[in-house]
Design a protein around this motif. Structure first.
Motif, PDB file in Angstrom:
ATOM      1  N   LEU A 179       0.842  -1.206   0.000  1.00 19.09           N
ATOM      2  CA  LEU A 179       0.000   0.000   0.000  1.00 19.09           C
ATOM      3  C   LEU A 179       0.881   1.262   0.000  1.00 19.09           C
ATOM      4  O   LEU A 179       0.623   2.211  -0.752  1.00 19.09           O
ATOM      5  N   THR A 180       1.922   1.244   0.801  1.00 16.19           N
ATOM      6  CA  THR A 180       2.810   2.414   0.886  1.00 16.19           C
ATOM      7  C   THR A 180       3.468   2.688  -0.459  1.00 16.19           C
ATOM      8  O   THR A 180       3.538   3.831  -0.921  1.00 16.19           O
ATOM      9  N   ARG A 181       3.924   1.638  -1.117  1.00 17.90           N
ATOM     10  CA  ARG A 181       4.545   1.825  -2.434  1.00 17.90           C
ATOM     11  C   ARG A 181       3.522   2.334  -3.460  1.00 17.90           C
ATOM     12  O   ARG A 181       3.834   3.162  -4.300  1.00 17.90           O
ATOM     13  N   VAL A 183       0.856   4.140  -2.821  1.00 20.01           N
ATOM     14  CA  VAL A 183       0.582   5.546  -2.507  1.00 20.01           C
ATOM     15  C   VAL A 183       1.704   6.427  -3.057  1.00 20.01           C
ATOM     16  O   VAL A 183       1.463   7.477  -3.662  1.00 20.01           O
ATOM     17  N   GLN A 184       2.927   5.966  -2.879  1.00 18.88           N
ATOM     18  CA  GLN A 184       4.059   6.763  -3.369  1.00 18.88           C
ATOM     19  C   GLN A 184       3.952   6.953  -4.877  1.00 18.88           C
ATOM     20  O   GLN A 184       4.136   8.045  -5.392  1.00 18.88           O
ATOM     21  N   ARG A 185       3.636   5.855  -5.573  1.00 18.52           N
ATOM     22  CA  ARG A 185       3.568   5.931  -7.043  1.00 18.52           C
ATOM     23  C   ARG A 185       2.415   6.810  -7.494  1.00 18.52           C
ATOM     24  O   ARG A 185       2.558   7.674  -8.338  1.00 18.52           O
ATOM     25  N   GLU A 186       1.229   6.563  -6.893  1.00 22.40           N
ATOM     26  CA  GLU A 186       0.029   7.245  -7.383  1.00 22.40           C
ATOM     27  C   GLU A 186      -0.010   8.717  -6.977  1.00 22.40           C
ATOM     28  O   GLU A 186      -0.507   9.563  -7.708  1.00 22.40           O
ATOM     29  N   GLU A 187       0.503   9.028  -5.772  1.00 16.88           N
ATOM     30  CA  GLU A 187       0.442  10.407  -5.271  1.00 16.88           C
ATOM     31  C   GLU A 187       1.735  11.174  -5.526  1.00 16.88           C
ATOM     32  O   GLU A 187       1.813  12.366  -5.256  1.00 16.88           O
ATOM     33  N   GLY A 188       2.782  10.451  -5.940  1.00 15.68           N
ATOM     34  CA  GLY A 188       4.089  11.113  -6.084  1.00 15.68           C
ATOM     35  C   GLY A 188       4.634  11.556  -4.734  1.00 15.68           C
ATOM     36  O   GLY A 188       5.375  12.539  -4.639  1.00 15.68           O
ATOM     37  N   SER A 189       4.264  10.828  -3.652  1.00 17.17           N
ATOM     38  CA  SER A 189       4.640  11.262  -2.297  1.00 17.17           C
ATOM     39  C   SER A 189       6.124  11.080  -2.015  1.00 17.17           C
ATOM     40  O   SER A 189       6.762  10.170  -2.535  1.00 17.17           O
ATOM     41  N   THR A 190       6.633  11.956  -1.175  1.00 17.90           N
ATOM     42  CA  THR A 190       7.992  11.816  -0.659  1.00 17.90           C
ATOM     43  C   THR A 190       7.864  11.192   0.729  1.00 17.90           C
ATOM     44  O   THR A 190       7.133  11.711   1.580  1.00 17.90           O
ATOM     45  N   ILE A 191       8.538  10.071   0.926  1.00 16.87           N
ATOM     46  CA  ILE A 191       8.320   9.318   2.168  1.00 16.87           C
ATOM     47  C   ILE A 191       9.660   8.938   2.787  1.00 16.87           C
ATOM     48  O   ILE A 191      10.577   8.490   2.094  1.00 16.87           O
ATOM     49  N   LEU A 192       9.747   9.121   4.104  1.00 19.75           N
ATOM     50  CA  LEU A 192      10.936   8.694   4.849  1.00 19.75           C
ATOM     51  C   LEU A 192      10.465   7.713   5.924  1.00 19.75           C
ATOM     52  O   LEU A 192       9.642   8.061   6.773  1.00 19.75           O
ATOM     53  N   VAL A 193      10.953   6.488   5.833  1.00 24.01           N
ATOM     54  CA  VAL A 193      10.495   5.428   6.746  1.00 24.01           C
ATOM     55  C   VAL A 193      11.646   4.985   7.636  1.00 24.01           C
ATOM     56  O   VAL A 193      12.737   4.702   7.145  1.00 24.01           O
ATOM     57  N   VAL A 224      18.551   1.604  -4.285  1.00 24.46           N
ATOM     58  CA  VAL A 224      17.902   0.299  -4.508  1.00 24.46           C
ATOM     59  C   VAL A 224      17.465   0.278  -5.970  1.00 24.46           C
ATOM     60  O   VAL A 224      16.515   0.964  -6.344  1.00 24.46           O
ATOM     61  N   GLY A 225      18.141  -0.512  -6.762  1.00 19.71           N
ATOM     62  CA  GLY A 225      17.844  -0.519  -8.193  1.00 19.71           C
ATOM     63  C   GLY A 225      16.819  -1.558  -8.599  1.00 19.71           C
ATOM     64  O   GLY A 225      16.783  -1.952  -9.760  1.00 19.71           O
ATOM     65  N   LEU A 226      15.972  -1.986  -7.655  1.00 22.54           N
ATOM     66  CA  LEU A 226      14.946  -2.988  -7.997  1.00 22.54           C
ATOM     67  C   LEU A 226      13.889  -2.349  -8.894  1.00 22.54           C
ATOM     68  O   LEU A 226      13.671  -1.130  -8.817  1.00 22.54           O
ATOM     69  N   PRO A 227      13.203  -3.159  -9.715  1.00 22.42           N
ATOM     70  CA  PRO A 227      12.139  -2.587 -10.563  1.00 22.42           C
ATOM     71  C   PRO A 227      11.043  -1.935  -9.723  1.00 22.42           C
ATOM     72  O   PRO A 227      10.832  -2.312  -8.568  1.00 22.42           O
ATOM     73  N   ALA A 228      10.355  -0.949 -10.316  1.00 16.96           N
ATOM     74  CA  ALA A 228       9.298  -0.245  -9.586  1.00 16.96           C
ATOM     75  C   ALA A 228       8.183  -1.194  -9.156  1.00 16.96           C
ATOM     76  O   ALA A 228       7.651  -1.102  -8.058  1.00 16.96           O
ATOM     77  N   GLU A 229       7.818  -2.116 -10.048  1.00 12.73           N
ATOM     78  CA  GLU A 229       6.765  -3.086  -9.720  1.00 12.73           C
ATOM     79  C   GLU A 229       7.398  -4.173  -8.870  1.00 12.73           C
ATOM     80  O   GLU A 229       8.242  -4.938  -9.350  1.00 12.73           O
ATOM     81  N   ARG A 230       6.999  -4.248  -7.604  1.00 12.08           N
ATOM     82  CA  ARG A 230       7.593  -5.259  -6.720  1.00 12.08           C
ATOM     83  C   ARG A 230       6.534  -6.229  -6.245  1.00 12.08           C
ATOM     84  O   ARG A 230       5.349  -5.903  -6.185  1.00 12.08           O
ATOM     85  N   ASP A 231       7.013  -7.419  -5.935  1.00  9.66           N
ATOM     86  CA  ASP A 231       6.095  -8.471  -5.527  1.00  9.66           C
ATOM     87  C   ASP A 231       6.703  -9.145  -4.298  1.00  9.66           C
ATOM     88  O   ASP A 231       7.910  -9.409  -4.281  1.00  9.66           O
ATOM     89  N   GLN A 232       5.850  -9.389  -3.309  1.00 14.80           N
ATOM     90  CA  GLN A 232       6.365  -9.888  -2.036  1.00 14.80           C
ATOM     91  C   GLN A 232       7.109 -11.221  -2.174  1.00 14.80           C
ATOM     92  O   GLN A 232       8.004 -11.496  -1.376  1.00 14.80           O
ATOM     93  N   ILE A 233       6.751 -12.024  -3.172  1.00 15.73           N
ATOM     94  CA  ILE A 233       7.440 -13.309  -3.318  1.00 15.73           C
ATOM     95  C   ILE A 233       8.614 -13.172  -4.285  1.00 15.73           C
ATOM     96  O   ILE A 233       9.773 -13.388  -3.900  1.00 15.73           O
ATOM     97  N   THR A 234       8.314 -12.766  -5.529  1.00 15.53           N
ATOM     98  CA  THR A 234       9.381 -12.819  -6.548  1.00 15.53           C
ATOM     99  C   THR A 234      10.480 -11.778  -6.299  1.00 15.53           C
ATOM    100  O   THR A 234      11.653 -12.062  -6.498  1.00 15.53           O
ATOM    101  N   THR A 235      10.101 -10.578  -5.832  1.00 14.02           N
ATOM    102  CA  THR A 235      11.141  -9.567  -5.581  1.00 14.02           C
ATOM    103  C   THR A 235      12.081 -10.042  -4.485  1.00 14.02           C
ATOM    104  O   THR A 235      13.301  -9.937  -4.592  1.00 14.02           O
ATOM    105  N   ARG A 236      11.471 -10.590  -3.415  1.00 20.19           N
ATOM    106  CA  ARG A 236      12.311 -11.016  -2.283  1.00 20.19           C
ATOM    107  C   ARG A 236      13.206 -12.197  -2.654  1.00 20.19           C
ATOM    108  O   ARG A 236      14.212 -12.449  -1.981  1.00 20.19           O
ATOM    109  N   GLU A 237      12.824 -12.932  -3.701  1.00 16.74           N
ATOM    110  CA  GLU A 237      13.656 -14.069  -4.132  1.00 16.74           C
ATOM    111  C   GLU A 237      14.724 -13.652  -5.149  1.00 16.74           C
ATOM    112  O   GLU A 237      15.616 -14.426  -5.461  1.00 16.74           O
ATOM    113  N   SER A 238      14.607 -12.432  -5.673  1.00 17.25           N
ATOM    114  CA  SER A 238      15.508 -12.045  -6.764  1.00 17.25           C
ATOM    115  C   SER A 238      16.944 -11.853  -6.263  1.00 17.25           C
ATOM    116  O   SER A 238      17.172 -11.524  -5.094  1.00 17.25           O
ATOM    117  N   ALA A 239      17.884 -12.045  -7.192  1.00 11.55           N
ATOM    118  CA  ALA A 239      19.300 -11.952  -6.820  1.00 11.55           C
ATOM    119  C   ALA A 239      19.641 -10.548  -6.312  1.00 11.55           C
ATOM    120  O   ALA A 239      20.379 -10.389  -5.334  1.00 11.55           O
TER     121      ALA A 239
END
Ligand SMILES: Nc1ncnc2c1ncn2[C@@H]1O[C@H](COP(=O)(O)OP(=O)(O)OP(=O)(O)O)[C@@H](O)[C@H]1O
Length: 291
Positions: A179-181, A183-193, A224-239
């Protein structure tokens, strides 16, 4: 890209004289508009102190914080914070809709506009159907969504999140990260977590700032050079993910930044992040024009 947040030479000491305790030591970094940066560091290193200084809640002992070029000397109107403890940040006697509207009471906007913004924010977090309920009638994850909606309703220039998902179960945590990601994409929000969680820092962010043990100083600033579209399973498994989380873990355990971080790999990742931000900005502008 324009700079949204600039932290310059920030130090904070609690107490004075022999009992003084330096929590944060000479921190400098910037966060660009539209970027999602996370701060990860060992327990007690000074993360919350840093966040409180950025939020204007605690004046730094030295150094400055600026939000879109304006020096922060109190809580800025266009800044919102989501805390870990949703149960204490929502008012139990107010409905969900009224909780989200609450901070807007101090804005020069009409009641109708307050209602509209709160309804939009609730829709954004998937809670349109529960505006009339009370926080205690919702699950923990839903309550944290309400806190996020409340922060979004004020349309902040900067959204600060302090361990925002530490009190929810693993599945809900994944949903709230996505959801946070979104929101960032859709609203263009600047977020510090701020987070303790290494995997979360990598999964969520465009950039990870790794802090040292107390007093906090910046050990590394990793793109973090991961693709913008992230997935809880495949992204976390990526090299790339596994390499980055390993690097953050190594740095947190006292390792020093490797030459790889300053090499072409880091430059490429940074270029990718810049490109991604530019694309996001285009999408936001496009969707705002269309609406
Ligand atoms: N109000 C205060 N007065 C004195 N010392 C404080 C105060 N608040 C924090 N500290 C100290 O400053 C240091 C940094 O605290 P802070 O809460 O910022 O760290 P943190 O990284 O957010 O911790 P955690 O990861 O456990 O949430 C700690 O040693 C803490 O005991």
């Amino acid at each position: 890209m324009s700079t949204m947040l600039e932290v310059s030479g920030l130090s904070h000491r609690y107490g004075a004289g022999a009992k003084a305790h330096t929590a944060v030591n000479d921190l400098s970094f910037t966060v660009e508009a539209g970027q999602l940066a996370s701060i990860v560091g060992p327990s007690g290193c000074g993360k919350s102190t840093l966040l409180r200084c950025v939020a204007g809640l605690t004046p730094p002992t030295e150094g400055t914080v600026s939000l879109h070029g304006d020096r922060v000397s109190g809580v800025p109107d266009d800044l919102a914070v989501v805390f870990q403890d949703y149960s204490r940040s929502l008012f139990p006697w107010l409905s969900v809709q009224k909780n989200v509207e609450f901070p807007l009471r101090w804005r020069p906007i009409s009641r109708a506009e307050r209602r509209k913004r709160a309804a939009e924010a609730l829709e954004h977090v998937g809670l349109s159907a529960v505006g009339g309920k009370y926080p205690w009638q919702l699950s923990g994850g839903m309550q944290q969504r309400v806190s996020i909606a409340r922060a979004l309703a004020s349309r902040p220039s900067l959204l600060l999140m302090d361990e925002p998902f530490a009190s929810v179960d693993a599945q809900t945590r994944f949903e709230l990260e996505d959801l946070t990601r979104r929101v960032q994409r859709e609203e263009g929000s600047t977020i510090l977590v701020v987070t303790h969680d290494i995997d979360e820092s990598v999964y969520l962010s465009d950039r990870v700032l790794v802090l040292s043990k107390s007093p906090a100083s910046i050990v590394a600033d990793l793109p973090v050079g991961l693709p913008a579209e992230r997935d809880q399973i495949t992204t976390r498994e990526s090299a790339e993910f596994v390499t980055l989380r390993g690097e953050v873990a190594r740095l947190l355990h006292g390792g020093t930044p490797t030459s790889a971080q300053s090499s072409a790999a880091a430059t490429a990742a940074s270029d990718a992040a810049e490109w991604e931000l530019a694309e996001r900005a285009k999408n936001v502008t496009g969707s705002k024009t269309a609406s």
